[in-house]
Design an enzyme around this catalytic site. Structure first.
Site, PDB file in Angstrom:
ATOM      1  N   ASN A   1       8.895   7.979 -52.907  1.00  0.00           N
ATOM      2  CA  ASN A   1       8.213   7.357 -51.764  1.00  0.00           C
ATOM      3  C   ASN A   1       7.222   6.287 -52.216  1.00  0.00           C
ATOM      4  O   ASN A   1       7.200   5.166 -51.691  1.00  0.00           O
ATOM      5  CB  ASN A   1       7.527   8.474 -50.959  1.00  0.00           C
TER       6      ASN A   1
ATOM      7  N   LYS B   1     -10.879  10.732 -57.863  1.00  0.00           N
ATOM      8  CA  LYS B   1     -10.253   9.759 -56.946  1.00  0.00           C
ATOM      9  C   LYS B   1     -10.999   9.678 -55.617  1.00  0.00           C
ATOM     10  O   LYS B   1     -11.293   8.587 -55.124  1.00  0.00           O
ATOM     11  CB  LYS B   1      -8.799  10.204 -56.695  1.00  0.00           C
TER      12      LYS B   1
ATOM     13  N   SER C   1      -4.933   9.835 -45.645  1.00  0.00           N
ATOM     14  CA  SER C   1      -5.096  11.259 -45.294  1.00  0.00           C
ATOM     15  C   SER C   1      -6.451  11.470 -44.623  1.00  0.00           C
ATOM     16  O   SER C   1      -6.573  12.202 -43.637  1.00  0.00           O
ATOM     17  CB  SER C   1      -5.042  12.133 -46.551  1.00  0.00           C
TER      18      SER C   1
ATOM     19  N   LYS D   1      -5.763  20.712 -55.659  1.00  0.00           N
ATOM     20  CA  LYS D   1      -4.322  20.453 -55.810  1.00  0.00           C
ATOM     21  C   LYS D   1      -3.594  21.778 -55.765  1.00  0.00           C
ATOM     22  O   LYS D   1      -4.155  22.818 -56.124  1.00  0.00           O
ATOM     23  CB  LYS D   1      -4.041  19.788 -57.160  1.00  0.00           C
TER      24      LYS D   1
ATOM     25  N   THR E   1       0.187   5.150 -50.050  1.00  0.00           N
ATOM     26  CA  THR E   1      -0.139   5.081 -51.477  1.00  0.00           C
ATOM     27  C   THR E   1       0.347   3.754 -52.054  1.00  0.00           C
ATOM     28  O   THR E   1      -0.386   3.064 -52.771  1.00  0.00           O
ATOM     29  CB  THR E   1       0.467   6.275 -52.241  1.00  0.00           C
TER      30      THR E   1
ATOM     31  N   LYS F   1      -9.621  18.547 -51.433  1.00  0.00           N
ATOM     32  CA  LYS F   1      -8.560  17.697 -50.848  1.00  0.00           C
ATOM     33  C   LYS F   1      -7.544  17.392 -51.930  1.00  0.00           C
ATOM     34  O   LYS F   1      -7.904  16.994 -53.045  1.00  0.00           O
ATOM     35  CB  LYS F   1      -9.169  16.374 -50.338  1.00  0.00           C
TER      36      LYS F   1
END
Ligand code: GLU
Length: 418
Positions: free
Chosen positions: A217, A90, A354, A102, A186, A66
């Site tokens: 963002n 994380k 997510s 990633k 986030t 992820k």
């Protein structure tokens, strides 16, 4: 030292508090899959352009890979490996059933037209779709990618597969199976973490002086939520400038300014005329070293190095960016008793929503915004409490506590799968 080896240095302090096998450490130090490919697109003027692209799966010990896809000129193999490793930690810290991955493209996306950006996004999927899947590797937005790009990507993926598998990407537009609350997740998650730490530290609930480095963002949504909750955002920067306001910014006005001019820089030439902003300008470094309650780096890796760390005066640093404090700077900050809320906890709200999006896609049942926020808050507060108590019990930093907790969870899965 390259960024990946630097990222792995974070393991060392954790190993003083937990015991894991050398075999396991070897597994954690080695990404499971590093895939590099070339993307070819035709630019609007007919010329062909080629870009380096990557997708790394660091670990699938706790679940499918992820992690986001980044479009940025600094993208390379080492950066992508580091970011994938951080995703593993994380997701384990946040208690999500995911491993870490990633992706990225080495590109200055600001130089592309919207049509070129769409072609690049779709070609990324054409070059990597065989590796992606809602139960194998699930991308999401990251720097310079957003819900629109995820929409193109998931559309391309579903067309190639000939089936409706929307859970393979998260951070999608709402109309394509996105989740309410993902856009600012986030920043919001970071704020919930900060509120929990404030309570533990006995800091006042409102009225803090905050500086935000990076007004994308994540930085902008954090600023908005913090200002609405009674804090003062006294300094903000983006890649072009840093601005200061003693009485605190009207964040909606700054967001509108940035949306209109694309930058926070004071004077902008646009539509045939100059537009001026009333904000006074400061140096980037001044933003990082001014008198503050909370300093919030929300830009790139390594923005707080040892030189800057020596001069930081904030009480608490909230790492909304990935890897903004170098390992040497971390030590200096610890000696100065500055509390650093580490990236792997502070910015895990994005991947947490997510996860909620993915669950909604898999079940076909969608939650209200209020329900999403409640679930996010519950997960962030719980993760923060666990890390806080570990750090108190073991007399270590929050980062070491987060890595120790994550490694313990990963080690358990490794031993049970062995
Ligand atoms: N790119 C974000 C991060 O670094 C979100 C990842 C995701 O949602 O999978 O955490």
């Amino acid at each position: 030292m390259n960024l990946f080896n630097q990222a792995l240095l974070r393991l060392k302090p954790a190993l003083e508090h937990i015991s894991v096998s050398d075999e396991f450490l070897e597994v954690i130090r080695t990404p499971e899959r590093v895939f590099q490919f070339a993307i070819r697109i035709k630019s609007d003027d007919g010329r062909v352009r080629v870009f380096d692209a990557y997708r790394v799966v660091h670990s699938t010990l706790l679940g499918p890979g992820k992690g986001g896809i980044r479009f940025h000129p600094n993208v390379d193999e080492n950066e992508t490996k580091s970011l994938a490793f951080w995703m593993t930690i994380k997701c384990a810290v946040a208690g999500l059933p995911y491993g870490g991955a990633k992706g990225g493209v080495k590109v200055n996306s600001k130089s592309l037209s919207p049509q070129e950006l769409e072609r690049l996004s779709r070609e990324y999927v054409r070059g990597s779709w065989q590796l992606l899947g809602e139960d194998s590797d699930i991308p999401a937005p990251d720097m310079y990618t957003n819900s629109k790009i995820m929409g193109w990507m998931v559309d391309e993926y579903c067309k190639i597969k000939g089936s409706f598998e929307r859970g393979v990407f998260t951070g999608k537009p709402l109309s394509m199976g996105g989740s309410l609350g993902r856009e600012d997740a986030t920043g919001r998650g970071g704020f919930y973490v900060l509120q929990t730490i404030q309570k533990f530290l006995g800091l006042p609930k409102t009225g803090a002086r905050i500086a935000i480095q990076g007004f994308g963002n994540v930085g902008a949504s954090f600023a908005k939520i913090a200002a609405n909750d009674g804090h003062k955002i006294v300094a903000i920067s983006d890649s072009s400038t840093a601005i200061y306001s003693e009485e605190g910014f009207d964040i909606d006005a700054v967001i509108a300014y940035k949306a209109k001019f694309g930058t926070l820089r004071g004077v902008t030439f646009k539509d045939g005329e100059f537009h001026e902003t009333p904000h006074s300008t400061i140096l980037h470094e001044d933003l990082l070293t001014m008198d503050l309650d909370f300093l919030v780096p929300a830009a790139m890796e390594d923005s707080i190095n040892n030189k800057i760390a020596e001069n930081v005066k904030a009480k608490v640093i909230v790492e909304l960016a990935n890897g903004p404090v170098t390992p040497e700077a971390d030590q200096i900050l610890a000696e100065k008793k500055i509390v650093v809320i580490p990236d792997v906890l502070a910015n895990s709200g994005g991947v947490t929503v997510s996860y909620l999006e993915w669950v909604q896609n898999k079940t076909g049942y969608y939650w209200t915004e209020k329900e999403v926020f409640e679930k996010l808050r519950e997960k962030m507060v719980y993760a923060t409490e666990v890390i806080w108590h570990f750090s108190k019990d073991h007399n270590c930093s929050l980062r070491t506590a987060a890595y120790s907790t994550a490694l313990t969870r990963l080690y358990r899965a490794y031993e049970e799968q062995k």
